[in-house]
Scaffold this active site. Structure first.
Site, short mmCIF file in Angstrom:
data_model
loop_
_atom_site.label_atom_id
_atom_site.label_comp_id
_atom_site.label_asym_id
_atom_site.label_seq_id
_atom_site.Cartn_x
_atom_site.Cartn_y
_atom_site.Cartn_z
N GLY B 135 6.46 -6.71 8.95
CA GLY B 135 5.46 -7.39 9.81
C GLY B 135 4.35 -7.92 9.24
O GLY B 135 4.36 -8.32 8.20
N CYS B 136 3.50 -8.34 10.26
CA CYS B 136 2.14 -9.09 9.87
C CYS B 136 1.39 -8.24 8.73
O CYS B 136 0.42 -9.03 8.09
CB CYS B 136 1.20 -9.14 11.00
SG CYS B 136 2.06 -10.56 12.21
N ASN B 137 1.34 -6.96 8.71
CA ASN B 137 0.47 -6.26 7.80
C ASN B 137 1.20 -6.20 6.33
O ASN B 137 0.34 -5.84 5.48
CB ASN B 137 0.56 -4.94 8.31
CG ASN B 137 1.64 -4.15 8.62
OD1 ASN B 137 2.20 -4.44 9.86
ND2 ASN B 137 2.59 -3.40 7.88
N ALA B 138 2.38 -6.68 6.24
CA ALA B 138 3.25 -6.38 5.01
C ALA B 138 2.30 -6.99 3.68
O ALA B 138 2.54 -6.67 2.69
CB ALA B 138 4.66 -6.96 5.20
N MET B 337 -3.01 -6.27 10.08
CA MET B 337 -2.75 -5.18 11.35
C MET B 337 -1.31 -5.69 11.65
O MET B 337 -1.05 -6.91 11.81
CB MET B 337 -3.55 -5.56 12.48
CG MET B 337 -5.04 -5.31 12.16
SD MET B 337 -5.60 -6.87 11.24
CE MET B 337 -5.79 -8.07 12.88
#
Lengths: 255, 350
Positions: B135-138, B337
């Protein structure tokens, strides 16, 4: 360079219970005061258990503005010191404590600027305020940004561009100060009490949103409020208010 | 031990730019709540790879077409991002010793790293890692091991590429939930080059000092891909309050990371926060105590490009560097996040 709070030159710092007192010893703001005030802010932010900070003067004089002794007329003028002053004012404005200024004597220039970044101001009846910078050919710092939020643009133009000496009564009427009195000690105690109980998160968020109130569109400000409110209602203080309210439906849960 | 430095960042996006209004018209969106979501001003445009609408006004792509779109555009945009990242560094694709690819917008096996080596002329002995589905935090979950690899292999070049083709992962119906998701994400790739080499000392490049994660198990399903039998594809679900929940936890890893380095929030000059959405940016501002100025790049990336997933923070990084305000000795915190739910942070210093 660490500054020893017991060996300050321009200030005195003391703590009594939850109250910290910053006493301005130098009558004028010089770079020593800016540096020492910064060190005091470091301590207040990192190590001080206090909840209230009182800024006061000595010998019936709060602060008479900038000290020109730091300037050299034969060298190019430097903006850096002004930036340092604005930074420390911003630090005071954002402290996670309630701040109060006690204004005595002829409060001039930077003294007024410092007063404007505190949460409450009490003023001696015979004290005066004056932003005299424009008459001296420079600017009253970020009072140009803050003052109109207190008094409206019309009064701000008058106070900053024409540099009048403002009495305690007029300061009170303009909303520049909260109290004008001959009994500063009593007024200080009352005003500190009136902030209690100080819920740090609610106090700092409320202050920040108020400070930003002329800055953003309503939609942006609403987003900021909701984010801040979510944070406030997630704190123990609000939970206790709710519990107290449910325990006794007639109680004043806000106090 | 010599710390790894971020030597260069390059980014790319598809050629076609759409305003929110363009998309409402293309797909004849009528739901007034969804239209209002698109009209909110915090996102003005996004770069997307969109299909034509079918006769009913819907975007018509099969799951197979979506996967092909992901593969094709990840390669195209990934190549551009890598070229731009290596430009002016004197480093050629054959000089890359380790490659890490990050994506959450399409599954493929073999992964993106194998495809890049085949098509971009990287060496066949290049070390590979594919980080898929975080996801976006990756971007920061990947930057951590890439940094560690670079530090274990002084003088070697490590490249991380975030490839998010969000147009290859959408579920279209008239519900508000898909409206939220479909109004938010954009396409973009970002590549970042790291190396631990004392010879780079004169280079104006930040060293990566450390990472700190914070998982919020109570919100594990607050952001989640769910399979829809009805639509025959994955759809992304965002819980209503998750932006505030993430924000409320953001200061935990920040303070842990700063404490470890004996720093305070006030010592951090620059904040490069993932452009997740308006609410989560607000929540972080009012929890960590950041100003509108601190998140100017985060907000600008969101406004002009939408949420670009794992590489978003690198678009902000690029904007910060372009400003030329960073000075040697400045600290920055990178923050992402995403699903988990999680807040990931890294501390860097120029």
């Amino acid at each position: 360079m660490p500054v020893d709070l017991n060996a300050l030159q321009s200030l005195r710092y003391a703590e009594h219970g939850v109250i910290a007192t910053v006493t301005l010893v130098h009558t004028h703001i010089d770079m020593t005061m800016v540096r020492e005030l910064t060190a005091v802010c470091d301590f207040l932010e990192d190590d001080s258990p206090t909840k209230v900070v009182v800024f006061q003067g000595t010998g019936g004089q709060f602060c008479a503005g900038i000290d020109f002794a730091d300037f050299r007329p034969d060298a190019p003028m430097d903006i850096h010191g002004f930036n340092k002053w604005e930074k420390v004012c911003r630090r005071v404005e954002r402290l996670d404590k309630v701040t109060v200024a006690v204004l005595e004597g002829a409060v001039i220039g930077g003294g007024v600027q410092l007063a404007l970044v505190t949460d409450a101001r009490i003023m001696a009846q015979n004290a005066t305020l004056q932003l005299n910078e424009v008459h001296q050919g420079f600017l009253p710092g970020m009072a140009t940004f803050r003052l109109a939020k207190y008094v409206g643009l019309g009064h701000a133009k008058r106070l900053i561009m024409r540099c009048p000496v403002v009495s305690a009564q007029e300061s009170l009427q303009l909303g520049l100060v909260d109290v004008a009195t001959d009994d500063l000690d009593r007024a200080l105690t009352q005003i500190i009490d009136s902030f209690g109980p100080t819920h740090v998160v609610a106090v700092t968020l409320a202050r920040r949103l108020l400070g930003e109130s002329f800055q953003f569109s309503f939609e942006d400000a609403l987003g900021h409020f909701l984010a801040a409110q979510h944070r406030a209602i997630s704190q123990t203080a609000f939970l206790q208010t709710v519990q107290a309210g449910q325990g006794d439906p007639d109680s004043d849960s806000g106090s | 031990m010599e710390r790894a430095r971020i030597l260069s960042v390059g980014t790319s996006h598809p050629p076609d730019r759409y305003t929110q209004q363009d998309i409402l018209e293309m797909f004849r969106v009528v739901n007034p709540v969804v239209r209002a979501l698109f009209a909110a001003s915090h996102i003005q445009s996004r770069y997307l790879v969109l299909p034509q609408a079918d006769a009913s006004g819907r975007p018509a792509e099969t799951q197979g077409q979506l996967l092909k779109k992901h593969r094709r555009w990840a390669l195209r945009l990934g190549r551009q991002a890598i070229d731009r990242c290596l430009e002016n560094t004197g480093i050629k694709p054959t000089d890359i010793d380790a490659l890490c690819c990050v994506t959450s917008t399409g599954f493929m096996l073999p992964g993106l790293t194998a495809m890049f080596i085949k098509h971009l002329g990287l060496r066949t002995d290049c070390h590979r890692v594919d980080i898929v589905g975080m996801g976006c935090n990756a971007g920061l979950n990947a930057l951590n091991p890439v940094t560690a690899w670079a530090q274990c292999h002084p003088g070697k070049n490590a490249l991380m590429v975030c490839c998010e083709i969000n147009s290859a992962l959408y579920l279209y119906d008239d519900t508000v939930n898909t409206g939220v998701v479909n109004s938010l994400f954009g396409d973009g790739c970002a590549a970042v080059l790291l190396r631990a080499d004392p010879a780079d000392e004169p280079t104006f490049a930040p060293r990566v000092l450390g990472f700190q994660s914070h998982l919020i198990p109570d919100a594990w399903d607050a952001m989640i891909y769910r399979w829809s039998d009805t639509h025959g594809r994955f759809g992304f679900n965002l819980a209503r309050d998750v932006p505030y929940v993430l924000g409320a936890h953001a200061d935990i890893p920040v303070h842990a990371l700063l404490d470890r380095h004996k720093l305070k929030v006030r010592d951090v000059s620059h904040w490069l926060v993932h452009s997740g959405g308006k609410k989560v940016i607000d929540a972080i501002k009012y929890t960590v105590g950041l100003t509108a100025h601190d998140v100017r790049h985060t907000v600008d990336v969101l406004r002009t490009m939408g949420n670009l997933g794992s590489g978003s923070f690198l678009f902000s990084y690029q904007r910060l560097v372009a400003e030329r305000v960073v000075r040697r000795g400045d600290y920055a915190i990178l923050m992402t996040m995403g699903p988990g739910s999680t807040v990931e942070t890294a501390l860097v210093r120029w």
